[in-house]
Design an enzyme around this catalytic site. Structure first.
Site, PDB file in Angstrom:
ATOM      1  N   LYS A 172      63.892  62.616  76.862  1.00 43.84           N
ATOM      2  CA  LYS A 172      64.144  63.622  75.735  1.00 43.84           C
ATOM      3  C   LYS A 172      62.987  63.465  74.480  1.00 43.84           C
ATOM      4  O   LYS A 172      63.184  62.485  73.894  1.00 43.84           O
ATOM      5  CB  LYS A 172      65.359  63.377  75.189  1.00 43.84           C
ATOM      6  CG  LYS A 172      66.275  64.683  74.673  1.00 43.84           C
ATOM      7  CD  LYS A 172      65.551  65.114  73.427  1.00 43.84           C
ATOM      8  CE  LYS A 172      65.799  64.725  72.242  1.00 43.84           C
ATOM      9  NZ  LYS A 172      65.102  65.343  70.926  1.00 43.84           N
ATOM     10  N   GLU A 247      63.655  50.580  69.196  1.00 35.85           N
ATOM     11  CA  GLU A 247      62.404  50.591  68.709  1.00 35.85           C
ATOM     12  C   GLU A 247      62.435  51.136  67.286  1.00 35.85           C
ATOM     13  O   GLU A 247      62.373  52.371  67.578  1.00 35.85           O
ATOM     14  CB  GLU A 247      61.245  50.803  69.525  1.00 35.85           C
ATOM     15  CG  GLU A 247      61.051  50.012  70.751  1.00 35.85           C
ATOM     16  CD  GLU A 247      60.298  48.657  70.588  1.00 35.85           C
ATOM     17  OE1 GLU A 247      59.834  48.409  69.299  1.00 35.85           O
ATOM     18  OE2 GLU A 247      59.953  47.930  71.320  1.00 35.85           O
ATOM     19  N   CYS A 281      55.076  53.615  62.863  1.00 35.73           N
ATOM     20  CA  CYS A 281      56.310  52.460  62.804  1.00 35.73           C
ATOM     21  C   CYS A 281      55.827  51.267  62.071  1.00 35.73           C
ATOM     22  O   CYS A 281      56.541  50.774  61.114  1.00 35.73           O
ATOM     23  CB  CYS A 281      57.118  52.310  63.880  1.00 35.73           C
ATOM     24  SG  CYS A 281      56.161  51.936  65.402  1.00 35.73           S
ATOM     25  N   GLU A 379      61.390  53.105  54.198  1.00 35.83           N
ATOM     26  CA  GLU A 379      60.342  53.551  54.843  1.00 35.83           C
ATOM     27  C   GLU A 379      60.022  54.978  54.689  1.00 35.83           C
ATOM     28  O   GLU A 379      60.974  55.708  54.586  1.00 35.83           O
ATOM     29  CB  GLU A 379      60.771  53.716  56.405  1.00 35.83           C
ATOM     30  CG  GLU A 379      59.487  54.010  57.374  1.00 35.83           C
ATOM     31  CD  GLU A 379      59.831  53.863  58.930  1.00 35.83           C
ATOM     32  OE1 GLU A 379      61.044  54.228  59.352  1.00 35.83           O
ATOM     33  OE2 GLU A 379      59.058  53.450  59.917  1.00 35.83           O
TER      34      GLU A 379
HETATM   35  P1  NAD Z   1      64.779  60.047  64.681  1.00 38.76           P
HETATM   36  O1  NAD Z   1      65.791  58.972  64.950  1.00 38.76           O
HETATM   37  O2  NAD Z   1      65.072  61.173  63.669  1.00 38.76           O
HETATM   38  O3  NAD Z   1      64.551  60.810  65.999  1.00 38.76           O
HETATM   39  C1  NAD Z   1      63.980  60.212  67.010  1.00 38.76           C
HETATM   40  C2  NAD Z   1      64.537  60.886  68.549  1.00 38.76           C
HETATM   41  O4  NAD Z   1      66.080  60.682  68.298  1.00 38.76           O
HETATM   42  C3  NAD Z   1      64.065  62.410  68.585  1.00 38.76           C
HETATM   43  O5  NAD Z   1      63.975  62.609  69.972  1.00 38.76           O
HETATM   44  C4  NAD Z   1      65.427  62.872  67.911  1.00 38.76           C
HETATM   45  O6  NAD Z   1      65.596  64.175  68.701  1.00 38.76           O
HETATM   46  C5  NAD Z   1      66.505  62.065  68.798  1.00 38.76           C
HETATM   47  N1  NAD Z   1      67.845  62.252  67.883  1.00 38.76           N
HETATM   48  C6  NAD Z   1      68.265  62.602  66.844  1.00 38.76           C
HETATM   49  N2  NAD Z   1      69.302  62.275  66.406  1.00 38.76           N
HETATM   50  C7  NAD Z   1      69.936  62.017  67.548  1.00 38.76           C
HETATM   51  C8  NAD Z   1      71.157  61.680  68.033  1.00 38.76           C
HETATM   52  N3  NAD Z   1      72.339  61.952  67.172  1.00 38.76           N
HETATM   53  N4  NAD Z   1      71.645  61.223  69.231  1.00 38.76           N
HETATM   54  C9  NAD Z   1      70.543  61.150  70.153  1.00 38.76           C
HETATM   55  N5  NAD Z   1      69.128  61.434  69.790  1.00 38.76           N
HETATM   56  C10 NAD Z   1      69.037  61.959  68.670  1.00 38.76           C
HETATM   57  O7  NAD Z   1      63.386  59.423  64.322  1.00 38.76           O
HETATM   58  P2  NAD Z   1      62.066  60.282  63.918  1.00 38.76           P
HETATM   59  O8  NAD Z   1      62.003  60.630  62.396  1.00 38.76           O
HETATM   60  O9  NAD Z   1      61.802  61.206  64.926  1.00 38.76           O
HETATM   61  O10 NAD Z   1      60.965  59.190  64.102  1.00 38.76           O
HETATM   62  C11 NAD Z   1      60.534  58.353  62.808  1.00 38.76           C
HETATM   63  C12 NAD Z   1      61.124  56.966  63.068  1.00 38.76           C
HETATM   64  O11 NAD Z   1      60.862  56.564  64.434  1.00 38.76           O
HETATM   65  C13 NAD Z   1      60.605  56.109  62.130  1.00 38.76           C
HETATM   66  O12 NAD Z   1      61.623  55.237  61.610  1.00 38.76           O
HETATM   67  C14 NAD Z   1      59.564  55.258  62.777  1.00 38.76           C
HETATM   68  O13 NAD Z   1      59.358  54.042  62.202  1.00 38.76           O
HETATM   69  C15 NAD Z   1      60.190  55.117  63.997  1.00 38.76           C
HETATM   70  N6  NAD Z   1      59.463  54.724  65.279  1.00 38.76           N
HETATM   71  C16 NAD Z   1      59.394  53.440  65.728  1.00 38.76           C
HETATM   72  C17 NAD Z   1      58.657  52.870  66.673  1.00 38.76           C
HETATM   73  C18 NAD Z   1      58.473  51.523  67.313  1.00 38.76           C
HETATM   74  O14 NAD Z   1      58.074  51.221  68.320  1.00 38.76           O
HETATM   75  N7  NAD Z   1      59.364  50.700  66.653  1.00 38.76           N
HETATM   76  C19 NAD Z   1      57.589  53.899  67.312  1.00 38.76           C
HETATM   77  C20 NAD Z   1      57.507  55.084  66.618  1.00 38.76           C
HETATM   78  C21 NAD Z   1      58.421  55.688  65.442  1.00 38.76           C
END
Ligand code: NAD
Length: 476
Positions: A172, A247, A281, A379
């Site tokens: 997804k 992650e 991240c 963050e």
């Molecule tokens: P997010 O949590 O809003 O979304 C990430 C994914 O989750 C998207 O595909 C989104 O559609 C999905 N999602 C959102 N709500 C959901 C729900 N209720 N149920 C299931 N899936 C859902 O995060 P974002 O804003 O897209 O990404 C940024 C974040 O990701 C930052 O906090 C960043 O640090 C983190 N990140 C971490 C790593 C790592 O390897 N640790 C790498 C990249 C990004």
């Protein structure tokens, strides 16, 4: 451009018939229409992924994933230019950055191709009357929920080890950047992966991600994204006792000691917060600096940041736009908050001159930040750096560990003993010494504390996609 879901090797409209648009962050214009998946589509994708797993698609001699993953790496390299352009248009990142992420994606497939036929078990001595050994078996249907900051690369990072171990995948992608995960499906078909091994359901978090996370038919969940969503994913997985890899985010310290090579440290500190417009991240978003060199360091740092070019990713600047209107609001909200909290903007602080459209923010440095300020704790996920001074090593350590996150930490010093002392005491999953973002596809990556658990990358990631079975035999 119109994109359908990719289920069981077929391009399929969403069950509801609904779609959504994805926007070019540099122009704010829609670039593609994408299927809006829901629970019904997730059901189909999970079912499609079950069939090749049950049929043992990987159980060949030599193991099928080894060759197929190599072929996939070569296919990605052949299509690197096209994939990079698509990524840049969808996410805004500079073309060279997209190209580097595409090449790194190919490297994930290559690395795990090499591991696919070496998933050995162990033999355990139990005395003369027994033979005991372990087998590493795949999990089954693995689910992958991916963020928007490195769209193709995050798919490759978790899908390649999952496939190497013989699993199948339902992906997804993030709703902001779904295009390259979809284009990858063509390459999976081209190199001969069986239908159903790689499935993509595009859509929104609650509508498509939620049903995937709570689906009883998945056998593991890899989630990369925010802490808040991570919590929900864990709760959903708890319902059916499914293992999760989380992650999550970071607020990583970049500690500079007075004995460091200043020119290199300035260049690395700039890269640490401006690469990918700070949407990383592991970004070095807290500059923890020795007060003895603070002033000259900040002078050089601001000069360097002001020399960076900012513009549309297709023009290949140093920094592109943020990913979306919503995120643009969020980052600007933090810039306003930092000023309210009493920190001082010494460069940047808003939209760069001459860029009227697009989600652009200039690289921004907050001096006079205090560890308890929200801009030093939360963050921001943009090119916004909080500067925190220290007087001795103990204080640097206290600041470094004084947040809820523990993803990475950078240390700049020419004193190897100090570097090793701190590497041992900082609570983070990765430590970079004298080069920010040092490491690669080969090195394990993941968080301490609220940055998550489980490890991606390296051979370590294969643990998340296999389960161990012990066989004990009595010799009579
Ligand atoms: P997010 O949590 O809003 O979304 C990430 C994914 O989750 C998207 O595909 C989104 O559609 C999905 N999602 C959102 N709500 C959901 C729900 N209720 N149920 C299931 N899936 C859902 O995060 P974002 O804003 O897209 O990404 C940024 C974040 O990701 C930052 O906090 C960043 O640090 C983190 N990140 C971490 C790593 C790592 O390897 N640790 C790498 C990249 C990004």
């Amino acid at each position: 451009m119109d994109y359908h879901l990719y289920i069981n090797g077929q391009w399929t409209p969403s069950a509801s018939g609904q779609t959504f648009e994805t926007v070019d962050p540099a122009t704010e214009e829609p670039i593609a229409t994408v299927a809006r998946g829901t629970a019904e589509d997730i059901n189909q994708a999970v079912e499609a992924a079950r069939a090749p797993f049950a049929g043992g698609w990987w159980r060949t001699k030599p193991p099928a994933p080894a060759r197929l993953l190599y072929d996939m790496a070569r296919a990605i390299e052949r299509h690197a230019g096209e994939l990079a352009e698509l990524e840049t248009r969808d996410s805004g990142k500079p073309l060279n950055r997209s190209l580097a992420e595409v090449r790194s994606s190919a490297r994930y497939f290559e690395f795990y191709a090499g591991a696919a036929d070496k998933l050995f078990g162990t033999q355990i001595p139990l005395g003369p009357d027994y033979i005991d050994f372990t087998i590493r078996e795949p999990m089954g249907v693995t689910a992958h929920i991916v963020p928007w900051n490195m769209p193709l690369n995050m798919v490759a990072r978790s899908v390649a080890p999952a496939l190497a171990a013989g699993n199948t995948c339902v992906v997804k992608p993030a709703e902001q950047t779904p295009l390259t995960a979809l284009r990858l499906a063509d390459l999976f078909a081209e190199v001969g992966f069986p239908p159903g091994v790689y499935n993509v359901v595009t859509g929104f978090g609650e509508e498509a991600g939620g049903p995937l996370a709570s689906h009883p038919g998945i056998d593991s969940m890899t989630f990369t994204g925010s802490v808040e969503t991570g919590r929900r994913i864990m709760r959903a997985a708890a319902e059916h006792i499914k293992p999760v890899v989380l992650e999550l985010g970071g607020k990583s310290p970049h500690i500079i000691f007075a004995d460091a090579d200043m020119e290199i440290a300035v260049a690395e500190a700039t890269k640490a917060i401006t690469a990918n417009c700070g949407q990383v991240c592991s970004a070095g978003s807290r500059l923890v600096i020795d007060n003895a060199v603070r002033e000259p360091f900040l002078e050089q740092l601001t000069a360097r940041m002001e020399a960076l070019s900012v513009g549309p990713g297709m023009d290949n600047p140093d920094m592109g736009p943020l990913v979306s209107a919503e995120h643009y609001q969020r980052v600007n909200g933090y810039i306003a908050l930092g000023q309210e909290e009493g920190a001082q903007v010494i460069t940047g602080g808003g939209r760069p001159a001459g860029l009227e459209r697009g989600f652009f923010v200039a690289p921004t440095v907050f001096d006079q930040a205090r560890p308890d300020m929200r801009i030093a704790q939360e963050e921001i996920f943009g090119p916004v750096l909080s500067v925190l001074g220290f007087s001795d090593e103990e204080e640097a350590l206290e600041i470094a560990n004084g947040v809820a996150y523990g993803l990475v930490a950078g240390i700049f010093t020419n004193d190897i003993n100090r570097a090793l002392r701190l590497a041992g005491r900082i609570k983070a999953g990765q430590i970079y010494v004298n080069e920010y973002y040092a490491g690669g596809e080969e090195t394990p990556f993941g968080g301490y504390k609220q940055s998550g658990f489980g490890r991606e990358k390296g051979l370590e990631a294969l643990q998340s996609y296999t389960q161990v079975k012990n066989v004990a035999i009595r010799i009579r």
